[in-house]
Design a protein around this motif. Sequence first.
Motif, PDB file in Angstrom:
ATOM      1  N   GLU A  23       0.818  -1.214   0.000  1.00  0.00           N
ATOM      2  CA  GLU A  23       0.000   0.000   0.000  1.00  0.00           C
ATOM      3  C   GLU A  23       0.853   1.266   0.000  1.00  0.00           C
ATOM      4  OE1 GLU A  23      -4.157  -1.373   2.076  1.00  0.00           O
ATOM      5  OE2 GLU A  23      -2.652  -0.487   3.384  1.00  0.00           O
ATOM      6  N   GLU A  24       1.961   1.247   0.721  1.00  0.00           N
ATOM      7  CA  GLU A  24       2.781   2.449   0.851  1.00  0.00           C
ATOM      8  C   GLU A  24       3.594   2.757  -0.408  1.00  0.00           C
ATOM      9  OE1 GLU A  24       4.858   3.056   4.651  1.00  0.00           O
ATOM     10  OE2 GLU A  24       4.007   1.130   5.258  1.00  0.00           O
ATOM     11  N   ASP A  25       4.108   1.748  -1.058  1.00  0.00           N
ATOM     12  CA  ASP A  25       4.870   1.929  -2.300  1.00  0.00           C
ATOM     13  C   ASP A  25       4.449   0.846  -3.289  1.00  0.00           C
ATOM     14  OD1 ASP A  25       6.634   2.475  -4.316  1.00  0.00           O
ATOM     15  OD2 ASP A  25       8.395   2.660  -3.025  1.00  0.00           O
ATOM     16  N   PRO A  26       3.238   0.972  -3.821  1.00  0.00           N
ATOM     17  CA  PRO A  26       2.724  -0.079  -4.697  1.00  0.00           C
ATOM     18  C   PRO A  26       3.551  -0.286  -5.959  1.00  0.00           C
ATOM     19  CG  PRO A  26       1.268   1.842  -4.713  1.00  0.00           C
ATOM     20  CD  PRO A  26       2.247   2.047  -3.608  1.00  0.00           C
ATOM     21  N   THR A  27       4.131   0.781  -6.502  1.00  0.00           N
ATOM     22  CA  THR A  27       4.910   0.656  -7.729  1.00  0.00           C
ATOM     23  C   THR A  27       6.149  -0.193  -7.517  1.00  0.00           C
ATOM     24  OG1 THR A  27       4.137   2.816  -8.515  1.00  0.00           O
ATOM     25  CG2 THR A  27       6.136   1.928  -9.530  1.00  0.00           C
ATOM     26  N   GLU A  28       6.896   0.084  -6.450  1.00  0.00           N
ATOM     27  CA  GLU A  28       8.111  -0.685  -6.173  1.00  0.00           C
ATOM     28  C   GLU A  28       7.768  -2.113  -5.770  1.00  0.00           C
ATOM     29  OE1 GLU A  28      12.253  -1.471  -5.698  1.00  0.00           O
ATOM     30  OE2 GLU A  28      11.015  -0.122  -6.905  1.00  0.00           O
ATOM     31  N   THR A  29       6.695  -2.287  -5.017  1.00  0.00           N
ATOM     32  CA  THR A  29       6.270  -3.639  -4.649  1.00  0.00           C
ATOM     33  C   THR A  29       5.954  -4.457  -5.890  1.00  0.00           C
ATOM     34  OG1 THR A  29       5.358  -2.857  -2.545  1.00  0.00           O
ATOM     35  CG2 THR A  29       4.561  -4.978  -3.360  1.00  0.00           C
ATOM     36  N   THR A  30       5.213  -3.861  -6.821  1.00  0.00           N
ATOM     37  CA  THR A  30       4.881  -4.555  -8.066  1.00  0.00           C
ATOM     38  C   THR A  30       6.135  -4.871  -8.860  1.00  0.00           C
ATOM     39  OG1 THR A  30       2.718  -3.463  -8.163  1.00  0.00           O
ATOM     40  CG2 THR A  30       3.557  -4.414 -10.210  1.00  0.00           C
ATOM     41  N   ARG A  31       7.085  -3.933  -8.894  1.00  0.00           N
ATOM     42  CA  ARG A  31       8.329  -4.168  -9.636  1.00  0.00           C
ATOM     43  C   ARG A  31       9.090  -5.360  -9.062  1.00  0.00           C
ATOM     44  NH1 ARG A  31      13.423  -3.990  -9.390  1.00  0.00           N
ATOM     45  NH2 ARG A  31      13.436  -3.241  -7.234  1.00  0.00           N
ATOM     46  N   ILE A  32       9.191  -5.435  -7.739  1.00  0.00           N
ATOM     47  CA  ILE A  32       9.898  -6.545  -7.101  1.00  0.00           C
ATOM     48  C   ILE A  32       9.224  -7.868  -7.455  1.00  0.00           C
ATOM     49  CG2 ILE A  32      10.376  -7.626  -4.866  1.00  0.00           C
ATOM     50  CD1 ILE A  32      10.799  -4.763  -3.756  1.00  0.00           C
ATOM     51  N   ILE A  33       7.908  -7.888  -7.404  1.00  0.00           N
ATOM     52  CA  ILE A  33       7.162  -9.100  -7.725  1.00  0.00           C
ATOM     53  C   ILE A  33       7.373  -9.511  -9.179  1.00  0.00           C
ATOM     54  CG2 ILE A  33       4.841 -10.080  -8.013  1.00  0.00           C
ATOM     55  CD1 ILE A  33       4.002  -8.402  -5.553  1.00  0.00           C
ATOM     56  N   LEU A  34       7.216  -8.565 -10.112  1.00  0.00           N
ATOM     57  CA  LEU A  34       7.323  -8.888 -11.534  1.00  0.00           C
ATOM     58  C   LEU A  34       8.746  -9.266 -11.913  1.00  0.00           C
ATOM     59  CD1 LEU A  34       4.980  -6.236 -13.188  1.00  0.00           C
ATOM     60  CD2 LEU A  34       4.572  -8.689 -12.875  1.00  0.00           C
ATOM     61  N   ASP A  35       9.739  -8.608 -11.340  1.00  0.00           N
ATOM     62  CA  ASP A  35      11.129  -8.975 -11.625  1.00  0.00           C
ATOM     63  C   ASP A  35      11.397 -10.416 -11.184  1.00  0.00           C
ATOM     64  OD1 ASP A  35      11.624  -6.533 -12.716  1.00  0.00           O
ATOM     65  OD2 ASP A  35      12.901  -5.791 -11.091  1.00  0.00           O
ATOM     66  N   PHE A  36      10.873 -10.760 -10.015  1.00  0.00           N
ATOM     67  CA  PHE A  36      11.077 -12.128  -9.527  1.00  0.00           C
ATOM     68  C   PHE A  36      10.349 -13.138 -10.421  1.00  0.00           C
ATOM     69  CE2 PHE A  36       9.589 -15.693  -6.868  1.00  0.00           C
ATOM     70  CZ  PHE A  36      10.818 -16.261  -6.570  1.00  0.00           C
ATOM     71  N   LEU A  37       9.105 -12.847 -10.756  1.00  0.00           N
ATOM     72  CA  LEU A  37       8.334 -13.767 -11.588  1.00  0.00           C
ATOM     73  C   LEU A  37       9.001 -13.981 -12.935  1.00  0.00           C
ATOM     74  CD1 LEU A  37       4.688 -12.535 -10.842  1.00  0.00           C
ATOM     75  CD2 LEU A  37       5.732 -14.691 -10.096  1.00  0.00           C
ATOM     76  N   SER A  38       9.522 -12.926 -13.517  1.00  0.00           N
ATOM     77  CA  SER A  38      10.143 -13.049 -14.832  1.00  0.00           C
ATOM     78  C   SER A  38      11.456 -13.825 -14.775  1.00  0.00           C
ATOM     79  CB  SER A  38      10.385 -11.665 -15.445  1.00  0.00           C
ATOM     80  OG  SER A  38      11.346 -10.937 -14.686  1.00  0.00           O
ATOM     81  N   SER A  39      12.033 -13.944 -13.576  1.00  0.00           N
ATOM     82  CA  SER A  39      13.306 -14.653 -13.434  1.00  0.00           C
ATOM     83  C   SER A  39      13.122 -16.154 -13.277  1.00  0.00           C
ATOM     84  CB  SER A  39      14.066 -14.119 -12.211  1.00  0.00           C
ATOM     85  OG  SER A  39      13.464 -14.571 -10.992  1.00  0.00           O
ATOM     86  N   LEU A  40      11.911 -16.591 -13.042  1.00  0.00           N
ATOM     87  CA  LEU A  40      11.687 -18.016 -12.811  1.00  0.00           C
ATOM     88  C   LEU A  40      11.698 -18.785 -14.128  1.00  0.00           C
ATOM     89  CD1 LEU A  40       8.875 -17.892 -10.100  1.00  0.00           C
ATOM     90  CD2 LEU A  40      11.331 -18.223  -9.785  1.00  0.00           C
TER      91      LEU A  40
END
Length: 348
Positions: free
Chosen positions: A331-348
């Motif tokens: 909630e506090e930094d949704p953009t960075e949270t989403t980036r961390i999630i998507l970067d990880f998902l794309s690395s799998l």
Amino acid sequence: MIMPESETFPHAVDRSSLPANVDDPSTFNHRFADVNGIRLHYVEEGEGPLVIMVHGFPFLWYLWRHQIRSVAAAGYRVVALDMRGYGQSAQPESANLYDMSQVVGDIVGLINSLDEKSAVLIGHDWGSPIVANAAMMRPDLVRGLVMMCAPPTARPPINPLSAWERIYGNLNFYQRYFSTPEAEIEIMSDLRSFLLGIYYSTSGSCQENERWRWAWKQGEEFSETYTIPDRAPDFLSVQALDYYVENFTKTGIKPALNYYRSLERTWEITSYLEGAVVSQPAVFAYGENDPSIRPVLGIDRQGPALSALKDICPGLRGIFEMPGVGHTPPEEDPTETTRIILDFLSSL
């Protein structure tokens, strides 16, 4: 078994025509599934590899509202659920029905009900140790993990109650307090103030002297450990706060507190996890201003867990400290949270 929408959202609508108000819960696709002997409520968006988002205390599926559509748009099937005891999911009465085997069983049942063979799990606060335990208990179903704000720990050699006595002595400790009937009474006496105070005082928006204290001295009250602001912080709209208050008013806080009340039972029934590790790829993220990672009264509660994270998670690919953020990155930094999630998902 997947069920249609509840009476809360009774009419099928063309959601593409709805305004993109991420704080409006009615703009999401609500579903139900009967799993593990209870009914779970969740929202679902997108198609592709399954990603399940798990919230902590005191939140709901709604914690992930900023990430759900963005991750779905990147090519994933995103499911964010109300954990048992929360929101529109079932609320079993007995605290024994909230131990780790039960909540992991809910996630396993949900994966099966969605006709999927595996999932990437994302957990915040309580959700972090839940997804870590799911990875250890059912490694065949978990492809990877994103954990936030509560580093999972190895099963301790003694039960939690004994550990609390050794570490905290006469100090009041929030997990110990949440296990008491008094906590339920106090929280429900002014639910809105409690939620607003906790959301604010655990965030990066508050001043140093307003931050929540997870331990406090004898003679102090729990209500003195957090600050109730005059208005909601910028990251939390009135509509969002209203939704949280509405849901916890309906369920009461007791079911959510049962997670703390079942900690000893979880320890008793998980001796088979002694020495177990999370072997899957994983990342951990936390806010630099999260009060849960800060020492209180000379006790560093989370520091040792962070230091030992690579031991319990040998597949760990990174630890991310989020500047200016507190305990609620989604909630506090949704953009960075989403980036961390998507970067990880794309690395799998």
